[in-house]
Design an enzyme around this catalytic site. Sequence first.
Site, PDB file in Angstrom:
ATOM      1  N   ASN A 126       0.731  -3.281 -32.493  1.00 36.32           N
ATOM      2  CA  ASN A 126       1.647  -4.394 -32.741  1.00 36.32           C
ATOM      3  C   ASN A 126       2.997  -3.800 -33.130  1.00 36.32           C
ATOM      4  O   ASN A 126       3.190  -3.393 -34.271  1.00 36.32           O
ATOM      5  CB  ASN A 126       1.093  -5.280 -33.873  1.00 36.32           C
ATOM      6  CG  ASN A 126       2.041  -6.415 -34.217  1.00 36.32           C
ATOM      7  OD1 ASN A 126       3.023  -6.660 -33.507  1.00 36.32           O
ATOM      8  ND2 ASN A 126       1.754  -7.111 -35.311  1.00 36.32           N
ATOM      9  N   LYS A 164       5.803  -5.200 -33.410  1.00 42.77           N
ATOM     10  CA  LYS A 164       6.672  -6.125 -34.158  1.00 42.77           C
ATOM     11  C   LYS A 164       8.097  -6.060 -33.584  1.00 42.77           C
ATOM     12  O   LYS A 164       8.263  -5.822 -32.397  1.00 42.77           O
ATOM     13  CB  LYS A 164       6.621  -5.815 -35.650  1.00 42.77           C
ATOM     14  CG  LYS A 164       5.175  -5.770 -36.160  1.00 42.77           C
ATOM     15  CD  LYS A 164       5.038  -5.729 -37.637  1.00 42.77           C
ATOM     16  CE  LYS A 164       3.561  -5.679 -38.004  1.00 42.77           C
ATOM     17  NZ  LYS A 164       3.325  -5.727 -39.434  1.00 42.77           N
ATOM     18  N   HIS A 184      -0.097 -14.381 -36.599  1.00 40.09           N
ATOM     19  CA  HIS A 184       0.118 -13.231 -37.486  1.00 40.09           C
ATOM     20  C   HIS A 184       0.677 -13.737 -38.813  1.00 40.09           C
ATOM     21  O   HIS A 184       1.446 -14.704 -38.840  1.00 40.09           O
ATOM     22  CB  HIS A 184       1.089 -12.245 -36.829  1.00 40.09           C
ATOM     23  CG  HIS A 184       1.156 -10.940 -37.567  1.00 40.09           C
ATOM     24  ND1 HIS A 184       1.891 -10.798 -38.714  1.00 40.09           N
ATOM     25  CD2 HIS A 184       0.545  -9.753 -37.353  1.00 40.09           C
ATOM     26  CE1 HIS A 184       1.735  -9.552 -39.164  1.00 40.09           C
ATOM     27  NE2 HIS A 184       0.926  -8.900 -38.349  1.00 40.09           N
ATOM     28  N   GLU A 188       2.986 -12.765 -40.572  1.00 44.90           N
ATOM     29  CA  GLU A 188       4.459 -12.832 -40.603  1.00 44.90           C
ATOM     30  C   GLU A 188       4.961 -14.105 -39.923  1.00 44.90           C
ATOM     31  O   GLU A 188       5.966 -14.679 -40.333  1.00 44.90           O
ATOM     32  CB  GLU A 188       5.044 -11.567 -39.949  1.00 44.90           C
ATOM     33  CG  GLU A 188       4.853 -10.351 -40.851  1.00 44.90           C
ATOM     34  CD  GLU A 188       4.689  -9.024 -40.124  1.00 44.90           C
ATOM     35  OE1 GLU A 188       5.013  -8.935 -38.929  1.00 44.90           O
ATOM     36  OE2 GLU A 188       4.210  -8.062 -40.778  1.00 44.90           O
ATOM     37  N   GLU A 216      -6.578  -9.396 -41.163  1.00 44.54           N
ATOM     38  CA  GLU A 216      -5.485  -8.597 -41.706  1.00 44.54           C
ATOM     39  C   GLU A 216      -5.161  -9.072 -43.116  1.00 44.54           C
ATOM     40  O   GLU A 216      -4.391 -10.031 -43.292  1.00 44.54           O
ATOM     41  CB  GLU A 216      -4.235  -8.743 -40.841  1.00 44.54           C
ATOM     42  CG  GLU A 216      -4.411  -8.284 -39.415  1.00 44.54           C
ATOM     43  CD  GLU A 216      -3.086  -7.872 -38.792  1.00 44.54           C
ATOM     44  OE1 GLU A 216      -2.996  -6.730 -38.336  1.00 44.54           O
ATOM     45  OE2 GLU A 216      -2.129  -8.673 -38.807  1.00 44.54           O
ATOM     46  N   GLY A 245       1.577  -3.141 -43.877  1.00 42.31           N
ATOM     47  CA  GLY A 245       2.825  -2.412 -44.084  1.00 42.31           C
ATOM     48  C   GLY A 245       2.997  -1.868 -45.487  1.00 42.31           C
ATOM     49  O   GLY A 245       4.085  -1.433 -45.864  1.00 42.31           O
ATOM     50  N   SER A 291      -2.310  -1.294 -42.463  1.00 41.36           N
ATOM     51  CA  SER A 291      -2.160   0.128 -42.763  1.00 41.36           C
ATOM     52  C   SER A 291      -3.240   1.016 -42.133  1.00 41.36           C
ATOM     53  O   SER A 291      -3.687   1.987 -42.738  1.00 41.36           O
ATOM     54  CB  SER A 291      -2.070   0.359 -44.273  1.00 41.36           C
ATOM     55  OG  SER A 291      -0.937  -0.317 -44.805  1.00 41.36           O
TER      56      SER A 291
HETATM   57  P1  PGA Z   1       0.570  -2.281 -40.435  1.00 43.48           P
HETATM   58  O1  PGA Z   1       0.672  -3.721 -39.745  1.00 43.48           O
HETATM   59  O2  PGA Z   1      -0.383  -1.470 -39.626  1.00 43.48           O
HETATM   60  O3  PGA Z   1       1.959  -1.739 -40.422  1.00 43.48           O
HETATM   61  O4  PGA Z   1       0.055  -2.507 -41.832  1.00 43.48           O
HETATM   62  C1  PGA Z   1      -0.439  -4.343 -39.178  1.00 43.48           C
HETATM   63  C2  PGA Z   1      -0.066  -5.692 -38.612  1.00 43.48           C
HETATM   64  O5  PGA Z   1       0.712  -6.407 -39.257  1.00 43.48           O
HETATM   65  O6  PGA Z   1      -0.522  -6.072 -37.515  1.00 43.48           O
END
Ligand code: PGA
Length: 253
Positions: free
Chosen positions: A9, A11, A96, A98, A168, A174, A214
């Site tokens: 992903n 982003k 997601h 976000e 998630e 993140g 992560s």
């Molecule tokens: P990350 O993000 O691996 O940077 O924690 C995962 C995601 O939001 O899909």
Amino acid sequence: MRKQIAAANWKMNLTLEGAQGLLDDILKEAVQPGANQQVIFAVPFPYLMMAKERVTQQGYAVAAQNCSNKKSGAYTGEVSVEMLRSIGIDHCIIGHSERREYYGEIDEILQQKLALCLDHGVTPIFCCGEALDVREKGKQNDFVREQLEKALFEFSGSEMKKIVIAYEPIWAIGTGKTATAEQAQQMHAFIRSVLAEKWGLDVANDVSILYGGSVKGANANELFGSPDVDGGLVGGASLNASEFIQIIKALKH
Ligand code: PGA
């Protein structure tokens, strides 16, 4: 048999040049996905066709990170599922955290997006997961069950089989703070039990449930080693070719 999936992903990262370079670096390694494995790149809209042209030969797939909840029409700035399908995109991330948090995507909107994806033969990668305060209260199972009920329960068992779930936990996205393999396995087994309760074991066992938050080269083996963790949805580490290659190699066969 359900697939083991490494999904990148990206982003809102990378310029076109950076995106091409990253894909080329990954392709150079030529890691061939096994029969029950899938590698997917969820890239920003402007790079979908470029990514598709580059990675298809290697047997990798490309996903959109979002789509409109409307079919078509006067919705300036939106991208429809039909448009994605028309350029050969057959996966899309839906819900997601976000999108839920920054763009007000409530369950009803997610349900509409899921329905459009299923209507057009696009596999949704449906995200769920709790925030830190929910976990600290020990309410994560109730919270995730509600997310699944609200977005997924209107679909039939055969439709559910076409959906990929990504668990998630928001506190792990993140942050560098990964769920332990045990925490991930517990939640994944719980999600599968919710699916089994609603649609039966046959459906539940067919749905890939990815872990996200992560995931890195260094922890992917341990996380993916758990029986109900069918791979990962990877943000930060998917922007680094050698990290993501390690993650692909960690998938179960
Ligand atoms: P990350 O993000 O691996 O940077 O924690 C995962 C995601 O939001 O899909």
